[in-house]
Motif scaffolding. Sequence first.
Motif, PDB file in Angstrom:
ATOM      1  N   PHE A 157      -3.107   6.893   6.512  1.00 58.74           N
ATOM      2  CA  PHE A 157      -3.474   7.459   5.670  1.00 58.74           C
ATOM      3  C   PHE A 157      -4.045   6.450   3.784  1.00 58.74           C
ATOM      4  CE2 PHE A 157       0.328  10.198   6.571  1.00 58.74           C
ATOM      5  CZ  PHE A 157      -1.226  11.962   6.646  1.00 58.74           C
ATOM      6  N   PRO A 158      -5.249   6.949   3.471  1.00 65.53           N
ATOM      7  CA  PRO A 158      -5.993   5.829   3.029  1.00 65.53           C
ATOM      8  C   PRO A 158      -4.707   6.117   1.254  1.00 65.53           C
ATOM      9  CG  PRO A 158      -7.143   8.068   2.378  1.00 65.53           C
ATOM     10  CD  PRO A 158      -6.222   7.714   3.617  1.00 65.53           C
ATOM     11  N   GLY A 159      -5.160   4.574   0.828  1.00 64.17           N
ATOM     12  CA  GLY A 159      -3.355   4.621  -0.544  1.00 64.17           C
ATOM     13  C   GLY A 159      -3.928   3.173  -1.181  1.00 64.17           C
ATOM     14  N   CYS A 160      -3.613   3.201  -2.154  1.00 62.39           N
ATOM     15  CA  CYS A 160      -4.167   1.891  -3.101  1.00 62.39           C
ATOM     16  C   CYS A 160      -3.174   1.089  -3.577  1.00 62.39           C
ATOM     17  CB  CYS A 160      -3.855   3.009  -4.888  1.00 62.39           C
ATOM     18  SG  CYS A 160      -4.730   4.349  -4.723  1.00 62.39           S
ATOM     19  N   ARG A 161      -3.167   0.442  -3.973  1.00 60.16           N
ATOM     20  CA  ARG A 161      -2.257  -0.839  -4.446  1.00 60.16           C
ATOM     21  C   ARG A 161      -3.438  -2.015  -5.323  1.00 60.16           C
ATOM     22  NH1 ARG A 161      -4.150  -5.157   0.984  1.00 60.16           N
ATOM     23  NH2 ARG A 161      -5.956  -4.557   0.705  1.00 60.16           N
ATOM     24  N   GLY A 200      -4.495   1.722  -9.706  1.00 53.58           N
ATOM     25  CA  GLY A 200      -4.723   0.087  -8.856  1.00 53.58           C
ATOM     26  C   GLY A 200      -5.958   1.069  -7.528  1.00 53.58           C
ATOM     27  N   ILE A 201      -5.683   0.330  -6.898  1.00 50.95           N
ATOM     28  CA  ILE A 201      -6.724   0.156  -6.386  1.00 50.95           C
ATOM     29  C   ILE A 201      -7.374   0.564  -4.651  1.00 50.95           C
ATOM     30  CG2 ILE A 201      -9.207  -1.432  -4.757  1.00 50.95           C
ATOM     31  CD1 ILE A 201      -8.363  -3.696  -7.089  1.00 50.95           C
ATOM     32  N   PRO A 202      -8.601   1.769  -4.451  1.00 52.76           N
ATOM     33  CA  PRO A 202      -8.385   2.578  -2.883  1.00 52.76           C
ATOM     34  C   PRO A 202      -8.719   1.487  -1.879  1.00 52.76           C
ATOM     35  CG  PRO A 202      -9.691   3.312  -4.319  1.00 52.76           C
ATOM     36  CD  PRO A 202      -8.952   2.764  -5.224  1.00 52.76           C
ATOM     37  N   ASP A 203      -7.864   0.732  -1.668  1.00 56.00           N
ATOM     38  CA  ASP A 203      -8.682  -0.184  -0.246  1.00 56.00           C
ATOM     39  C   ASP A 203      -7.782  -0.876   0.364  1.00 56.00           C
ATOM     40  OD1 ASP A 203      -6.554  -2.305  -1.664  1.00 56.00           O
ATOM     41  OD2 ASP A 203      -7.762  -3.478  -1.673  1.00 56.00           O
ATOM     42  N   CYS A 204      -6.413   0.242   1.062  1.00 61.20           N
ATOM     43  CA  CYS A 204      -5.541   0.022   1.938  1.00 61.20           C
ATOM     44  C   CYS A 204      -4.900   1.663   2.438  1.00 61.20           C
ATOM     45  CB  CYS A 204      -4.643  -0.848   1.719  1.00 61.20           C
ATOM     46  SG  CYS A 204      -3.661  -0.240   0.601  1.00 61.20           S
ATOM     47  N   CYS A 239       0.560  -0.944  -0.258  1.00 60.72           N
ATOM     48  CA  CYS A 239       0.093  -0.028  -0.214  1.00 60.72           C
ATOM     49  C   CYS A 239       0.864   1.245   0.201  1.00 60.72           C
ATOM     50  CB  CYS A 239      -1.036  -0.207   1.192  1.00 60.72           C
ATOM     51  SG  CYS A 239      -1.845   1.469   1.157  1.00 60.72           S
ATOM     52  N   VAL A 240       0.496   2.200  -0.819  1.00 61.58           N
ATOM     53  CA  VAL A 240       1.219   3.367  -0.972  1.00 61.58           C
ATOM     54  C   VAL A 240       0.117   4.389  -1.626  1.00 61.58           C
ATOM     55  CG1 VAL A 240       3.082   2.833  -2.326  1.00 61.58           C
ATOM     56  CG2 VAL A 240       2.119   3.082  -3.806  1.00 61.58           C
ATOM     57  N   PRO A 241       1.224   5.663  -1.150  1.00 60.15           N
ATOM     58  CA  PRO A 241      -0.118   7.003  -1.696  1.00 60.15           C
ATOM     59  C   PRO A 241      -0.556   6.761  -3.088  1.00 60.15           C
ATOM     60  CG  PRO A 241       2.040   7.605  -0.920  1.00 60.15           C
ATOM     61  CD  PRO A 241       2.456   6.111  -0.385  1.00 60.15           C
ATOM     62  N   CYS A 242      -1.405   6.324  -3.882  1.00 65.46           N
ATOM     63  CA  CYS A 242      -2.161   6.616  -4.880  1.00 65.46           C
ATOM     64  C   CYS A 242      -1.588   7.085  -5.822  1.00 65.46           C
ATOM     65  CB  CYS A 242      -3.574   6.837  -4.951  1.00 65.46           C
ATOM     66  SG  CYS A 242      -4.533   5.837  -3.705  1.00 65.46           S
TER      67      CYS A 242
END
Length: 86
Positions: A58-62, A41-45, A18-21
């Motif tokens: 923070f909300p992130g993407c993977r 990617g998908i903002p689910d992490c 998971c990293v910043p989108c």
Amino acid sequence: QMKKQCDQKLLIRMKTECVPCSLNLNTQCPAGYTKITNGTGIPDCRYYLEIKTRTLSFPGCRHHCMKEFEQPECCQGHWGPDCMGK
């Protein structure tokens, strides 16, 4: 001639870290895996940052990745390394 070898196809799925989108655009899957998501990617992490003594979330993407894998297996009634019959 009966088939002796009945390999099983397996799909192995995994997710990248998971990293910043905004930074996830160029994230690659591990070698041998195919990326099945695109863009950021998908903002689910959530990812975490330590700032001095605090940890902020923070909300992130993977990205989701998959790999096809053939597992050698003998057909019913056959066994052993060469899948010999009875």
